[in-house]
Design a protein around this motif. Sequence first.
Motif, short mmCIF file in Angstrom:
data_model
loop_
_atom_site.label_atom_id
_atom_site.label_comp_id
_atom_site.label_asym_id
_atom_site.label_seq_id
_atom_site.Cartn_x
_atom_site.Cartn_y
_atom_site.Cartn_z
N GLY A 107 0.79 -1.22 0.00
CA GLY A 107 0.00 0.00 0.00
C GLY A 107 0.82 1.26 0.00
N PHE A 108 2.08 1.17 -0.48
CA PHE A 108 2.95 2.34 -0.57
C PHE A 108 2.81 2.99 -1.94
N GLN A 109 3.19 4.26 -2.02
CA GLN A 109 3.36 4.94 -3.31
C GLN A 109 4.83 4.80 -3.68
N GLY A 110 5.13 3.96 -4.66
CA GLY A 110 6.52 3.68 -4.99
C GLY A 110 6.98 4.32 -6.28
N ILE A 111 8.23 4.80 -6.28
CA ILE A 111 8.85 5.27 -7.50
C ILE A 111 10.28 4.74 -7.56
N ASN A 112 10.73 4.46 -8.76
CA ASN A 112 12.15 4.17 -8.97
C ASN A 112 12.74 5.41 -9.61
N ALA A 113 13.64 6.06 -8.90
CA ALA A 113 14.16 7.37 -9.32
C ALA A 113 15.54 7.27 -9.93
N SER A 114 15.83 8.21 -10.81
CA SER A 114 17.18 8.37 -11.33
C SER A 114 18.08 8.83 -10.20
N GLN A 115 19.32 8.37 -10.20
CA GLN A 115 20.24 8.81 -9.16
C GLN A 115 20.63 10.27 -9.31
N ALA A 116 20.21 10.91 -10.38
CA ALA A 116 20.44 12.35 -10.53
C ALA A 116 19.35 13.16 -9.85
N LEU A 117 18.30 12.48 -9.36
CA LEU A 117 17.16 13.16 -8.75
C LEU A 117 16.67 14.32 -9.61
N ASP A 118 16.64 14.06 -10.91
CA ASP A 118 16.27 15.08 -11.88
C ASP A 118 14.84 14.95 -12.34
N GLY A 119 14.06 14.15 -11.64
CA GLY A 119 12.66 13.98 -12.00
C GLY A 119 12.39 12.82 -12.92
N SER A 120 13.41 12.05 -13.28
CA SER A 120 13.22 10.87 -14.14
C SER A 120 12.77 9.70 -13.28
N ASN A 121 11.49 9.63 -13.02
CA ASN A 121 10.94 8.64 -12.10
C ASN A 121 10.08 7.61 -12.83
N TYR A 122 10.19 6.35 -12.40
CA TYR A 122 9.29 5.30 -12.89
C TYR A 122 8.28 5.04 -11.78
N TYR A 123 7.00 5.07 -12.13
CA TYR A 123 5.94 4.98 -11.13
C TYR A 123 5.40 3.57 -11.01
N CYS A 124 5.32 3.09 -9.78
CA CYS A 124 4.84 1.72 -9.54
C CYS A 124 3.33 1.61 -9.57
N ASN A 125 2.63 2.68 -9.30
CA ASN A 125 1.20 2.61 -9.07
C ASN A 125 0.37 3.07 -10.26
N GLU A 126 0.94 3.00 -11.45
CA GLU A 126 0.20 3.42 -12.64
C GLU A 126 -0.75 2.33 -13.09
#
Length: 320
Positions: free
Chosen positions: A301-320
Motif C-alpha cells: 500500500g505504498f506509493q513507490g517510484i524508482n528514481a534516477s540517481q540524478a534526482l532530476d525527476g526521471s521517475n518510474y511509477y509503480c502505481n500506474e
Amino acid sequence: MHQFLNRLIGKPGPVIARFRGIGLLAGILASCVGVSSAYATGIDAGGIGHKSGQKQAFEMQKDIPSDARLMMVAAATQGNANAKPVRVPDARFFLQLQGDVTAPAGTRVIDADLFDVDSAQVAEWRDAGIYPICYMSAGSYEDWRPDAGQYPKSVLGNDYEGWPGEKWLDIRQIARLASIIKARLDLCREKGFMGVDPDNIDGYLTKTGFNLSRDDALRFVRWMASEAHKRGLTIGQKNAPDMVRDLAGVLDFAITESPVTFDHAHYFAPYVAQHKPVFAIEYLTDDGAIRDFCRQMVERGFQGINASQALDGSNYYCNE
C-alpha cells in the motif's frame, strides 16, 4: 556520504547529495534489531544544493533575491495556532531536487527544495491540484543556504562525510536552533507549500561530534511537528526506522529510500494502518529488480517510484 554506501554503489553523484540517508543505513538497520516488524520507517534524504543568494538587508532593498526577501518576511511571521494541516493525498508522488522542477501529468504530491523553488511555482502546482512538500535539512548545517550565518558555532558538529560545507547539528540545543527552524517553516508556509520533508533527523546513528541519543531525536522531531502543525503544515518522517513506533501517531506521512534493497519496508506498517501515505523510493537499474520493488510496494500500500540517481525527476511509477 557514508563509506558503506560508497562500497555498494560507487562514488555518489549529485543525486545522493540530496537523498543521503542511505549513508546511515548500517547504523539504522542495527538499531532496528529487536523492533517489531509491525513498525515502519524510512531511510533519509539530504541536499547538497547550489549556493543561494545571501540575505543582505531589508525587504525593501530591490537588489536582494526575491526568495531572500520572502524569507525575511517569513522569519518575522508568527505561527497561526488556528491553522489546520490538510491531509497528504495517498497518491502519485513526484520527486525532484535538482534542476528546474517540472511535474508530469498525473502528479498529486511533489517534494521539492524549500530554497530552490519560488512561490510562483508552488502556486502553479496548487492550482493544478498538486500537494507541494518542501524539502529542508533539519539536522544538518549547509553553508550554501541563505540562513547559514544564523547558526551559532556551538551547534555545529562534525563534517557530514563526503559533502563539503555541511556539518551535523546538535539537535539537543533546540533553544538555539528554534529561530532558524521556525523561520524555515514560516518560509515553507509563505511560499505556499503544504507539508515539510525534514532531513537528517537520525544523527544519533552516526558520529556527529555530539553524544546524541534516540530520545534527543524524538524530542527534536516532536518539537518540529508541533511547530509545523501550528503553521498548518503537515510533516513527514525521514528514516530512523526505530523511531516509527513513537512517531507514526504524531507525523503525517513517511518517506523511505531503498526499502527493498535494504529490507526495511515492513517497518512502515503503522503509517499505512493509520491511513497515512508512505512514499517509497528506489534507485534500481535492473528491470527485474524494479518490477519486484513495485510489486512489493503495491502489496504494502505504498506509493513507490524508482528514481534516477540524478534526482532530476526521471521517475518510474509503480502505481500506474
